[in-house]
Design a protein around this motif. Structure first.
Motif, PDB file in Angstrom:
ATOM      1  N   SER A   1       0.821  -1.207   0.000  1.00  0.00           N
ATOM      2  CA  SER A   1       0.000   0.000   0.000  1.00  0.00           C
ATOM      3  C   SER A   1       0.857   1.260   0.000  1.00  0.00           C
ATOM      4  CB  SER A   1      -0.941  -0.006   1.204  1.00  0.00           C
ATOM      5  OG  SER A   1      -1.901  -1.038   1.091  1.00  0.00           O
ATOM      6  N   ILE A   2       1.933   1.246   0.768  1.00  0.00           N
ATOM      7  CA  ILE A   2       2.843   2.398   0.804  1.00  0.00           C
ATOM      8  C   ILE A   2       3.464   2.614  -0.571  1.00  0.00           C
ATOM      9  CG2 ILE A   2       5.039   3.230   1.750  1.00  0.00           C
ATOM     10  CD1 ILE A   2       4.192   1.710   4.376  1.00  0.00           C
ATOM     11  N   ALA A   3       3.949   1.530  -1.181  1.00  0.00           N
ATOM     12  CA  ALA A   3       4.592   1.638  -2.491  1.00  0.00           C
ATOM     13  C   ALA A   3       3.617   2.092  -3.563  1.00  0.00           C
ATOM     14  CB  ALA A   3       5.215   0.304  -2.877  1.00  0.00           C
ATOM     15  N   ALA A   4       2.362   1.694  -3.450  1.00  0.00           N
ATOM     16  CA  ALA A   4       1.371   2.088  -4.451  1.00  0.00           C
ATOM     17  C   ALA A   4       1.119   3.588  -4.417  1.00  0.00           C
ATOM     18  CB  ALA A   4       0.071   1.326  -4.214  1.00  0.00           C
ATOM     19  N   VAL A   5       1.197   4.190  -3.230  1.00  0.00           N
ATOM     20  CA  VAL A   5       0.977   5.630  -3.107  1.00  0.00           C
ATOM     21  C   VAL A   5       2.220   6.411  -3.493  1.00  0.00           C
ATOM     22  CG1 VAL A   5       0.416   7.505  -1.504  1.00  0.00           C
ATOM     23  CG2 VAL A   5      -0.779   5.315  -1.334  1.00  0.00           C
ATOM     24  N   ASN A   6       3.379   5.959  -2.988  1.00  0.00           N
ATOM     25  CA  ASN A   6       4.629   6.652  -3.299  1.00  0.00           C
ATOM     26  C   ASN A   6       5.794   5.664  -3.241  1.00  0.00           C
ATOM     27  OD1 ASN A   6       6.830   8.282  -3.638  1.00  0.00           O
ATOM     28  ND2 ASN A   6       6.237   9.796  -2.104  1.00  0.00           N
ATOM     29  N   PRO A   7       6.233   5.153  -4.376  1.00  0.00           N
ATOM     30  CA  PRO A   7       7.324   4.171  -4.382  1.00  0.00           C
ATOM     31  C   PRO A   7       8.667   4.744  -3.945  1.00  0.00           C
ATOM     32  CG  PRO A   7       6.708   4.783  -6.622  1.00  0.00           C
ATOM     33  CD  PRO A   7       5.683   5.385  -5.722  1.00  0.00           C
ATOM     34  N   ALA A   8       8.779   6.062  -3.834  1.00  0.00           N
ATOM     35  CA  ALA A   8      10.049   6.667  -3.408  1.00  0.00           C
ATOM     36  C   ALA A   8      10.246   6.608  -1.901  1.00  0.00           C
ATOM     37  CB  ALA A   8      10.116   8.116  -3.875  1.00  0.00           C
ATOM     38  N   VAL A   9       9.194   6.327  -1.143  1.00  0.00           N
ATOM     39  CA  VAL A   9       9.304   6.225   0.314  1.00  0.00           C
ATOM     40  C   VAL A   9       9.936   4.882   0.677  1.00  0.00           C
ATOM     41  CG1 VAL A   9       8.020   6.074   2.484  1.00  0.00           C
ATOM     42  CG2 VAL A   9       7.373   7.771   0.771  1.00  0.00           C
ATOM     43  N   THR A  10      11.016   4.930   1.442  1.00  0.00           N
ATOM     44  CA  THR A  10      11.687   3.707   1.883  1.00  0.00           C
ATOM     45  C   THR A  10      10.824   2.995   2.918  1.00  0.00           C
ATOM     46  OG1 THR A  10      13.861   4.683   1.498  1.00  0.00           O
ATOM     47  CG2 THR A  10      13.765   2.799   2.992  1.00  0.00           C
ATOM     48  N   ARG A  11      10.620   1.706   2.719  1.00  0.00           N
ATOM     49  CA  ARG A  11       9.799   0.906   3.632  1.00  0.00           C
ATOM     50  C   ARG A  11      10.721   0.108   4.562  1.00  0.00           C
ATOM     51  NH1 ARG A  11       7.043  -2.408  -0.966  1.00  0.00           N
ATOM     52  NH2 ARG A  11       9.265  -2.382  -1.483  1.00  0.00           N
ATOM     53  N   VAL A  12      10.499   0.278   5.856  1.00  0.00           N
ATOM     54  CA  VAL A  12      11.379  -0.310   6.864  1.00  0.00           C
ATOM     55  C   VAL A  12      10.592  -1.313   7.702  1.00  0.00           C
ATOM     56  CG1 VAL A  12      12.999   0.179   8.744  1.00  0.00           C
ATOM     57  CG2 VAL A  12      12.595   1.906   6.958  1.00  0.00           C
TER      58      VAL A  12
ATOM     59  N   ALA B   1      -3.167  -1.457   6.467  1.00  0.00           N
ATOM     60  CA  ALA B   1      -2.522  -1.048   5.214  1.00  0.00           C
ATOM     61  C   ALA B   1      -3.177   0.210   4.656  1.00  0.00           C
ATOM     62  CB  ALA B   1      -2.590  -2.187   4.196  1.00  0.00           C
ATOM     63  N   ASP B   2      -4.497   0.312   4.780  1.00  0.00           N
ATOM     64  CA  ASP B   2      -5.206   1.497   4.302  1.00  0.00           C
ATOM     65  C   ASP B   2      -4.821   2.724   5.127  1.00  0.00           C
ATOM     66  OD1 ASP B   2      -6.427  -0.128   2.446  1.00  0.00           O
ATOM     67  OD2 ASP B   2      -8.328  -0.283   3.548  1.00  0.00           O
ATOM     68  N   PHE B   3      -4.623   2.544   6.432  1.00  0.00           N
ATOM     69  CA  PHE B   3      -4.163   3.660   7.271  1.00  0.00           C
ATOM     70  C   PHE B   3      -2.781   4.131   6.821  1.00  0.00           C
ATOM     71  CE2 PHE B   3      -1.411   4.723  10.938  1.00  0.00           C
ATOM     72  CZ  PHE B   3      -1.970   5.948  11.283  1.00  0.00           C
ATOM     73  N   CYS B   4      -1.881   3.187   6.558  1.00  0.00           N
ATOM     74  CA  CYS B   4      -0.539   3.557   6.076  1.00  0.00           C
ATOM     75  C   CYS B   4      -0.621   4.327   4.770  1.00  0.00           C
ATOM     76  CB  CYS B   4       0.312   2.299   5.886  1.00  0.00           C
ATOM     77  SG  CYS B   4       0.658   1.365   7.388  1.00  0.00           S
ATOM     78  N   ALA B   5      -1.453   3.861   3.855  1.00  0.00           N
ATOM     79  CA  ALA B   5      -1.600   4.539   2.564  1.00  0.00           C
ATOM     80  C   ALA B   5      -2.149   5.951   2.753  1.00  0.00           C
ATOM     81  CB  ALA B   5      -2.519   3.723   1.649  1.00  0.00           C
ATOM     82  N   TRP B   6      -3.099   6.105   3.647  1.00  0.00           N
ATOM     83  CA  TRP B   6      -3.681   7.421   3.929  1.00  0.00           C
ATOM     84  C   TRP B   6      -2.622   8.379   4.456  1.00  0.00           C
ATOM     85  CZ3 TRP B   6      -6.366   8.544   9.129  1.00  0.00           C
ATOM     86  CH2 TRP B   6      -6.786   9.871   9.183  1.00  0.00           C
ATOM     87  N   MET B   7      -1.792   7.909   5.374  1.00  0.00           N
ATOM     88  CA  MET B   7      -0.765   8.765   5.953  1.00  0.00           C
ATOM     89  C   MET B   7       0.288   9.162   4.916  1.00  0.00           C
ATOM     90  SD  MET B   7      -1.435   9.399   9.216  1.00  0.00           S
ATOM     91  CE  MET B   7      -3.041   9.784   8.484  1.00  0.00           C
ATOM     92  N   ILE B   8       0.685   8.221   4.069  1.00  0.00           N
ATOM     93  CA  ILE B   8       1.672   8.546   3.027  1.00  0.00           C
ATOM     94  C   ILE B   8       1.070   9.522   2.023  1.00  0.00           C
ATOM     95  CG2 ILE B   8       3.039   7.616   1.124  1.00  0.00           C
ATOM     96  CD1 ILE B   8       4.177   7.017   3.901  1.00  0.00           C
ATOM     97  N   ASP B   9      -0.180   9.293   1.637  1.00  0.00           N
ATOM     98  CA  ASP B   9      -0.818  10.191   0.686  1.00  0.00           C
ATOM     99  C   ASP B   9      -0.957  11.602   1.257  1.00  0.00           C
ATOM    100  OD1 ASP B   9      -2.274  10.633  -1.846  1.00  0.00           O
ATOM    101  OD2 ASP B   9      -3.992  10.948  -0.518  1.00  0.00           O
TER     102      ASP B   9
END
Length: 305
Positions: free
Chosen positions: A38-49, A283-291
């Motif tokens: 979900s994070i990568a779908a919103v912004n693939p430039a954000v490093t996922r840890v 996962a939806d919460f993570c996507a919301w925060m990244i967006d």
């Protein structure tokens, strides 16, 4: 505002992830896979840890690898407190890093390292200086835990609280600055390496220390910060206003944000350490925060500039 997103915090520590609900970490692995995608779908430039492991355990990494979730993260992270809670010497830091490097080809970050002043403030001075000596240049990211002491009346997030004896009370003395706002001797030691060693500071909901933290970090020359945005807090009244205020205040730092804490009403058990009944909701919460705080368009504009 966000350069990296951490998926959970210390998931192999029962104070943060309930092993009775998820004894083989298969539910956690599914949570990581969904959140990472979900994070990568919103912004693939954000490093996922991957949430920083505590204890440092290569067998746990292999278990997650077998579940197939490590493809959803870019970095593995470790936490260590060798003078307070871990049963190994501070001098073993390079060897502990090597244990994880031996089972992964991903970078390894130290997203929490700390030494408290519970016994003596001079011990913390030694801890800052020795940690800097052993880890700067050894790993790509280091975050000292923490800037502020934890206020006694707030309580620490542990499984058994006061029943843990001195192990519990050490949680309140990990900061470089005392609860009353006065600096400890270790702050001067940290200031010498602030540009190379970031800070890890949790901010509670509507934390009154936020502005003071920003002032101190600017004064110290801190460049990198790790903090958290709580999934559970997102259901509080005025949660979005608080998240906006927090992230705006931290905008000038290179920030790693940790997403964690299950809302009680969404857990398999009604506790923030429980796996969620529906991991896609996290996962939806993570996507919301990244967006909201690291949309791809903004990241790309910064890269071009």
């Amino acid at each position: 505002m966000i350069e990296a997103a951490m998926i959970w915090n210390e998931p192999n520590n029962k104070s943060h992830w309930d092993p009775e609900v998820d004894p083989d970490w298969s539910l956690f692995a599914d949570t990581v896979s969904r959140a990472g995608a979900s994070i990568a779908a919103v912004n693939p430039a954000v490093t996922r840890v991957l949430g920083g492991m505590s204890p440092i355990d290569p067998l746990w990494v292999k278990r997650l690898e077998a579940h197939g979730c490590l493809d959803a993260v870019d970095v593995l992270a470790v936490h260590g407190f060798p003078l307070d809670w871990n049963l190994w010497s501070i001098h073993d830091w390079p060897a502990k890093i090597a244990e994880i490097e031996a089972v992964t080809d991903k970078p390894v970050w130290v997203t929490e390292v700390g030494v408290g002043s519970f016994g003596a403030e001079e011990v913390q001075v030694f801890g800052v200086e020795k940690t800097a000596e052993l880890l700067i240049g050894r790993v790509p990211r280091i975050y000292w835990y923490s800037l502020f002491d934890l206020p006694q009346e707030w309580g620490a997030t542990t499984r058994h609280r006061e029943a843990e004896g001195s192990s519990y009370y050490r949680h309140f003395y990990m900061g470089l600055i005392r609860e009353d706002g006065t600096p400890k001797p270790s702050l001067d030691s940290y200031a010498k390496v602030a540009s190379e060693m970031g800070l890890m500071q949790w901010f509670h909901f509507e934390d009154p220390r936020l502005d003071d933290a920003v002032t101190w970090m600017k004064r110290l020359g801190t460049k990198k910060l790790r903090t958290g945005l709580s999934w559970a807090d997102s259901f509080r009244p005025n949660a979005t206003d608080w998240f906006d205020r927090q992230m705006e205040a931290l905008a000038e730092f290179d920030t790693t944000v940790t997403f964690c804490f299950t809302p009680e009403h969404l857990g398999i058990q009604p506790h923030h350490t429980s796996a969620a009944r529906d991991p896609q909701a996290f996962a939806d919460f993570c996507a919301w925060m990244i967006d909201r705080y690291a949309p791809a368009a903004v990241t790309n504009q910064k890269a071009v500039a």
